[in-house]
Design a protein around this motif. Structure first.
Motif, PDB file in Angstrom:
ATOM      1  N   GLY A   3       0.820  -1.201   0.000  1.00  0.00           N
ATOM      2  CA  GLY A   3       0.000   0.000   0.000  1.00  0.00           C
ATOM      3  C   GLY A   3       0.855   1.253   0.000  1.00  0.00           C
ATOM      4  N   SER A   4       1.922   1.240   0.806  1.00  0.00           N
ATOM      5  CA  SER A   4       2.853   2.372   0.844  1.00  0.00           C
ATOM      6  C   SER A   4       3.835   2.339  -0.315  1.00  0.00           C
ATOM      7  N   LEU A   5       4.429   1.177  -0.555  1.00  0.00           N
ATOM      8  CA  LEU A   5       5.488   1.069  -1.548  1.00  0.00           C
ATOM      9  C   LEU A   5       5.021   1.409  -2.954  1.00  0.00           C
ATOM     10  N   PHE A   6       3.799   1.003  -3.289  1.00  0.00           N
ATOM     11  CA  PHE A   6       3.305   1.170  -4.657  1.00  0.00           C
ATOM     12  C   PHE A   6       2.087   2.097  -4.747  1.00  0.00           C
ATOM     13  N   ALA A   7       1.769   2.789  -3.649  1.00  0.00           N
ATOM     14  CA  ALA A   7       0.591   3.663  -3.617  1.00  0.00           C
ATOM     15  C   ALA A   7      -0.647   2.913  -4.100  1.00  0.00           C
ATOM     16  N   LEU A   8      -0.862   1.744  -3.505  1.00  0.00           N
ATOM     17  CA  LEU A   8      -1.981   0.879  -3.873  1.00  0.00           C
ATOM     18  C   LEU A   8      -3.182   1.130  -2.968  1.00  0.00           C
ATOM     19  N   SER A   9      -4.340   1.210  -3.556  1.00  0.00           N
ATOM     20  CA  SER A   9      -5.581   1.320  -2.795  1.00  0.00           C
ATOM     21  C   SER A   9      -5.945  -0.041  -2.192  1.00  0.00           C
ATOM     22  N   ARG A  10      -6.903  -0.042  -1.280  1.00  0.00           N
ATOM     23  CA  ARG A  10      -7.366  -1.306  -0.696  1.00  0.00           C
ATOM     24  C   ARG A  10      -7.960  -2.221  -1.762  1.00  0.00           C
ATOM     25  N   SER A  11      -8.703  -1.636  -2.687  1.00  0.00           N
ATOM     26  CA  SER A  11      -9.264  -2.462  -3.759  1.00  0.00           C
ATOM     27  C   SER A  11      -8.161  -2.985  -4.672  1.00  0.00           C
ATOM     28  N   GLY A  12      -7.105  -2.192  -4.853  1.00  0.00           N
ATOM     29  CA  GLY A  12      -5.973  -2.655  -5.648  1.00  0.00           C
ATOM     30  C   GLY A  12      -5.252  -3.806  -4.989  1.00  0.00           C
ATOM     31  N   ILE A  13      -5.084  -3.729  -3.665  1.00  0.00           N
ATOM     32  CA  ILE A  13      -4.456  -4.823  -2.925  1.00  0.00           C
ATOM     33  C   ILE A  13      -5.311  -6.079  -3.025  1.00  0.00           C
ATOM     34  N   TRP A  14      -6.616  -5.910  -2.924  1.00  0.00           N
ATOM     35  CA  TRP A  14      -7.512  -7.060  -3.061  1.00  0.00           C
ATOM     36  C   TRP A  14      -7.380  -7.689  -4.445  1.00  0.00           C
ATOM     37  N   ASP A  15      -7.371  -6.866  -5.485  1.00  0.00           N
ATOM     38  CA  ASP A  15      -7.262  -7.379  -6.852  1.00  0.00           C
ATOM     39  C   ASP A  15      -5.937  -8.114  -7.072  1.00  0.00           C
ATOM     40  N   LYS A  16      -4.842  -7.520  -6.594  1.00  0.00           N
ATOM     41  CA  LYS A  16      -3.527  -8.152  -6.768  1.00  0.00           C
ATOM     42  C   LYS A  16      -3.444  -9.456  -5.978  1.00  0.00           C
ATOM     43  N   THR A  17      -4.043  -9.469  -4.796  1.00  0.00           N
ATOM     44  CA  THR A  17      -4.045 -10.685  -3.984  1.00  0.00           C
ATOM     45  C   THR A  17      -4.799 -11.800  -4.694  1.00  0.00           C
ATOM     46  N   GLN A  18      -5.954 -11.466  -5.234  1.00  0.00           N
ATOM     47  CA  GLN A  18      -6.744 -12.450  -5.979  1.00  0.00           C
ATOM     48  C   GLN A  18      -5.964 -12.978  -7.183  1.00  0.00           C
ATOM     49  N   GLU A  19      -5.283 -12.083  -7.872  1.00  0.00           N
ATOM     50  CA  GLU A  19      -4.491 -12.488  -9.040  1.00  0.00           C
ATOM     51  C   GLU A  19      -3.344 -13.397  -8.618  1.00  0.00           C
ATOM     52  N   ALA A  20      -2.705 -13.076  -7.482  1.00  0.00           N
ATOM     53  CA  ALA A  20      -1.602 -13.908  -6.996  1.00  0.00           C
ATOM     54  C   ALA A  20      -2.086 -15.313  -6.645  1.00  0.00           C
ATOM     55  N   VAL A  21      -3.253 -15.398  -6.022  1.00  0.00           N
ATOM     56  CA  VAL A  21      -3.819 -16.702  -5.658  1.00  0.00           C
ATOM     57  C   VAL A  21      -4.097 -17.535  -6.906  1.00  0.00           C
ATOM     58  N   GLN A  22      -4.563 -16.883  -7.957  1.00  0.00           N
ATOM     59  CA  GLN A  22      -4.869 -17.598  -9.196  1.00  0.00           C
ATOM     60  C   GLN A  22      -3.615 -18.060  -9.930  1.00  0.00           C
ATOM     61  N   LYS A  23      -2.541 -17.285  -9.827  1.00  0.00           N
ATOM     62  CA  LYS A  23      -1.336 -17.578 -10.614  1.00  0.00           C
ATOM     63  C   LYS A  23      -0.327 -18.464  -9.901  1.00  0.00           C
ATOM     64  N   TYR A  24      -0.316 -18.426  -8.571  1.00  0.00           N
ATOM     65  CA  TYR A  24       0.747 -19.109  -7.825  1.00  0.00           C
ATOM     66  C   TYR A  24       0.148 -20.117  -6.846  1.00  0.00           C
ATOM     67  N   ASP A  25       0.571 -21.370  -6.982  1.00  0.00           N
ATOM     68  CA  ASP A  25       0.037 -22.447  -6.143  1.00  0.00           C
ATOM     69  C   ASP A  25       0.397 -22.300  -4.675  1.00  0.00           C
ATOM     70  N   PHE A  26       1.497 -21.601  -4.389  1.00  0.00           N
ATOM     71  CA  PHE A  26       1.949 -21.503  -2.993  1.00  0.00           C
ATOM     72  C   PHE A  26       1.269 -20.360  -2.242  1.00  0.00           C
ATOM     73  N   VAL A  27       0.349 -19.646  -2.899  1.00  0.00           N
ATOM     74  CA  VAL A  27      -0.341 -18.518  -2.282  1.00  0.00           C
ATOM     75  C   VAL A  27      -1.808 -18.866  -2.061  1.00  0.00           C
ATOM     76  N   ALA A  28      -2.327 -18.501  -0.885  1.00  0.00           N
ATOM     77  CA  ALA A  28      -3.740 -18.742  -0.579  1.00  0.00           C
ATOM     78  C   ALA A  28      -4.323 -17.522   0.122  1.00  0.00           C
ATOM     79  N   LEU A  29      -5.636 -17.396   0.061  1.00  0.00           N
ATOM     80  CA  LEU A  29      -6.344 -16.321   0.745  1.00  0.00           C
ATOM     81  C   LEU A  29      -7.345 -16.948   1.703  1.00  0.00           C
ATOM     82  N   GLN A  30      -7.246 -16.602   2.970  1.00  0.00           N
ATOM     83  CA  GLN A  30      -8.131 -17.143   3.992  1.00  0.00           C
ATOM     84  C   GLN A  30      -8.922 -16.026   4.645  1.00  0.00           C
TER      85      GLN A  30
END
Length: 306
Positions: free
Chosen positions: A252-279
């Motif tokens: 959020g600080s490093l890339f000036a990301l909004s909360r919705s942006g963090i949510w979107d990137k997190t969702q994308e990471a979960v879809q692309k990388y098997d070692f990432v999960a969202l709980q």
């Protein structure tokens, strides 16, 4: 990647000779030191094809971006990125520019970048140069390790501006060339007309300033978002999304990301990388890592080098 996100004992606002880093400087400088050449050699001006002051500036930026060590030796990151067979030696992939932005903030060797994105921006999203100078002055009075000189800090701010904003009045001269990070869209510029107060003898005034506001950053590759988290939360297997939004070391600080942006990137990471999960635990959302993964390995895979 090297765990170098730490606050230096002394803040630095000089060393670049008032030159912002240009697109080809890092590759030029990397090849120069990788060939065993020295910036102190008289031939450095000819070998790098720039003026004497620019030689010093290239040396400074190589260190500020973590391409070379304090002793002008290529780092693992520098070799991985800029070797001829490396990830992206000519910085053609926008992910490489985001990585460089992250390195600049992570290393904190060029103090203004960390201060603006991680501290000052929390006070003011819209700001003028004088606001930043006042901020550093206050900080110098409250903390050790900061020596405030208005001219030096002001010149450093001008370099920061040129790093992220293409000069509207750019001509053909070298000093007008856009900085290496100007395509990221992180820093905005505004110009407003300020009307005089009723009864004032003053005419209209033009107010010019800058802004860094949180948004979704659709042009930020998820691999850079993920690498930053893997490094800055290296000792954690789960991180709350609120932390990713509010922590100084968070995206959020490093890339000036909004909360919705963090949510979107997190969702994308979960879809692309098997070692990432969202709980989700009772409404508290956490990003979790199923296994420990090296950031270099993630980048190797992204750039097709794994």
């Amino acid at each position: 990647m090297e765990q170098l996100f730490q606050k230096p004992i002394k803040f630095t606002f000089s060393g670049h000779d008032s030159f912002q880093c240009r697109q080809l400087w890092l590759k030029k400088g990397y090849d120069f030191v990788n060939a065993g050449k020295s910036f102190n050699d008289e031939s450095a001006v000819v070998d790098l094809g720039v003026g004497k002051n620019m030689v010093s500036s290239i040396r400074y930026w190589l260190k500020a971006f973590g391409i070379t060590s304090e002793n002008d030796v290529p780092t693992d990151f520098g070799r991985k990125l800029l070797n001829n067979e490396g990830w992206d030696p000519y910085l053609e992939d926008e992910a490489s520019l985001w990585l460089l932005h992250y390195q600049l903030l992570k290393l904190r060797l060029a103090s203004t970048y960390h201060l603006v994105f991680n501290e000052f921006r929390r006070e003011k999203i819209e700001f003028e140069k004088k606001d930043y100078l006042a901020f550093v002055n206050r900080k110098s009075q409250a903390e050790r390790g900061i020596s405030f000189n208005e001219r030096t800090v002001g010149d450093d701010f001008e370099v920061f501006r040129k790093m992220y904003l293409a000069d509207e009045k750019a001509a053909s001269n070298e000093d007008s060339f856009a900085g290496i990070l100007s395509d990221l869209g992180l820093v905005g510029f505004y110009r407003a007309i300020r009307e005089p107060n009723v009864g004032s003898n003053k005419g209209r005034e033009v107010e010019e300033g800058y802004f860094i506001e949180n948004n979704d950053r659709p042009n930020l590759p998820v691999v850079v978002f993920l690498v930053a988290i893997l490094e800055q939360y290296a000792s954690s297997t789960s991180i709350g999304l609120n932390n990713l939004s509010s922590d100084i070391v968070g995206p959020g600080s490093l890339f000036a990301l909004s909360r919705s942006g963090i949510w979107d990137k997190t969702q994308e990471a979960v879809q692309k990388y098997d070692f990432v999960a969202l709980q989700d635990y009772a409404g508290i959302q956490e990003l979790q890592f199923r296994e420990k993964v090296e950031p270099f390995n993630v980048l190797d895979h992204y750039y097709g080098k794994g």
